[in-house]
Design a protein around this motif. Structure first.
Motif, short mmCIF file in Angstrom:
data_model
loop_
_atom_site.label_atom_id
_atom_site.label_comp_id
_atom_site.label_asym_id
_atom_site.label_seq_id
_atom_site.Cartn_x
_atom_site.Cartn_y
_atom_site.Cartn_z
N GLN A 1 0.82 -1.22 0.00
CA GLN A 1 0.00 0.00 0.00
C GLN A 1 0.85 1.26 0.00
O GLN A 1 0.33 2.38 -0.04
N GLY A 2 2.17 1.07 0.08
CA GLY A 2 3.08 2.21 0.06
C GLY A 2 3.48 2.72 1.43
O GLY A 2 4.10 3.79 1.55
N ALA A 3 3.15 1.98 2.49
CA ALA A 3 3.50 2.40 3.84
C ALA A 3 4.96 2.12 4.15
O ALA A 3 5.57 1.20 3.59
N GLN A 4 5.53 2.93 5.03
CA GLN A 4 6.89 2.72 5.54
C GLN A 4 6.77 2.06 6.90
O GLN A 4 6.33 2.68 7.87
N VAL A 5 7.14 0.79 6.98
CA VAL A 5 6.84 -0.02 8.16
C VAL A 5 8.05 -0.21 9.05
O VAL A 5 9.12 -0.60 8.60
N ARG A 6 7.86 0.08 10.34
CA ARG A 6 8.82 -0.28 11.38
C ARG A 6 8.14 -1.29 12.31
O ARG A 6 6.93 -1.24 12.47
N GLN A 7 8.93 -2.16 12.92
CA GLN A 7 8.34 -3.20 13.76
C GLN A 7 8.99 -3.21 15.14
O GLN A 7 10.18 -2.94 15.28
N VAL A 8 8.18 -3.55 16.14
CA VAL A 8 8.71 -3.81 17.48
C VAL A 8 8.10 -5.11 17.96
O VAL A 8 6.88 -5.29 17.90
N LEU A 9 8.95 -6.06 18.39
CA LEU A 9 8.51 -7.37 18.87
C LEU A 9 8.90 -7.49 20.34
O LEU A 9 10.07 -7.72 20.65
N PRO A 10 7.94 -7.30 21.25
CA PRO A 10 8.27 -7.33 22.68
C PRO A 10 8.78 -8.67 23.19
O PRO A 10 9.53 -8.73 24.16
N TYR A 11 8.36 -9.75 22.56
CA TYR A 11 8.74 -11.07 23.03
C TYR A 11 9.51 -11.83 21.96
O TYR A 11 9.41 -11.54 20.77
#
Length: 278
Positions: A159-169
């Protein structure tokens, strides 16, 4: 308590609360088999800290939250870092999408309401509800649990989004011997039902079966007698993505409710057989 699971062998794939679930299976007359398909789950402090710094220093346009437990862990860490108020301000200023009622409840505790939420507790449901929104060029912070979500990430990026991720576990794989035993019992119909309580359990088992060239045989076993049961819709969706259709899903998405619902399933099966014999 009615013995709805009399003689039924139930494989319990979750390491958490396995003793309590085993006792409930026994109370219903069943035979619990503890077969962990998921290793240790532990808090990934570094990932959370790095994610929080990124989150606050470069606020996203959208925040996508997928688990209530993960959101709580993030706020606990933010409290420890003395930036919880800043995180709340950033969240309040962003558009929020949420998957699952537990996530919505975790938001409600903080007086936050999602603009977008899934229609069925699944990633597919979240994508369906997200579809009308313009995401091109939007910065998205995606909170996961302990594993990546390639389907959701891929869709957001399409969709054209700039994605960052955070994985707590972080999930540590189970012992190979545990997976080997469970797989063999499924293939040989030495278990009657398998109770899954998280997506990683499904994926670890599927990956192991595929590595041994037995994935299709395992999927067939689940279609031909071994009952696949899921603690809730998110886990059921993970099963579906791997070619396994859950036959038992409790409305109350809790481990105890899963065993009770499994008992109801077998009671209904017995009633149907009795009716046919009349």
């Amino acid at each position: 308590m009615a013995q709805h699971l009399a003689g039924i062998r139930v494989a319990l794939t979750g390491p958490r609360k396995s003793k309590e679930m085993s006792l409930l299976v026994e109370k219903l007359g069943g035979i619990p088999l503890v077969r962990p398909a998921q290793g240790t789950v532990f808090l990934d402090d570094r990932n959370i800290r790095d994610g929080l710094v990124s989150w606050i220093s470069d606020p996203p346009d959208w925040t996508v939250l997928t688990t209530g437990m993960g959101l709580d862990a993030i706020f606990d860490m933010a409290e420890d870092m003395e930036i919880a108020d800043q995180l709340l301000d950033v969240l309040s200023a962003s558009l929020i999408a949420a998957r699952g009622y537990k996530t919505v409840n975790a938001l409600r505790k903080r007086k936050l309401t999602p603009l977008v939420r899934d229609d069925d507790g699944s990633t597919d449901g979240l994508i369906r509800e997200f579809a009308p929104h313009e995401l091109a060029g939007q910065k998205v912070m995606l909170q996961l649990h302990g594993e990546t979500a390639p389907k959701l990430v891929g869709w957001l990026e399409e969709q054209g989004a700039q994605v960052r991720q955070v994985l707590p576990y972080r999930h540590v794989p189970p012992e190979e011997g545990e997976l080997e035993q469970l797989l063999n019992e499924i293939l040989q119909h030495e278990v009657d039902a398998v109770a899954f309580t998280s997506g990683p359990q499904v994926r670890f088992l599927v990956e192991y079966a595929a590595s041994k060239g037995k994935l299709e045989a395992m999927q067939e076993a689940f279609r031909q007698g071994v009952v696949p049961a899921s603690v809730g819709r998110v886990t059921a969706n993970a099963m579906r993505e791997e070619g396994i259709e859950a036959l038992v899903i409790p409305e109350d998405e809790k481990m105890g409710a899963l065993i009770v619902e499994l008992g109801r399933y077998y009671a209904a099966q017995s009633a149907d057989k009795a009716h046919l014999l009349q």
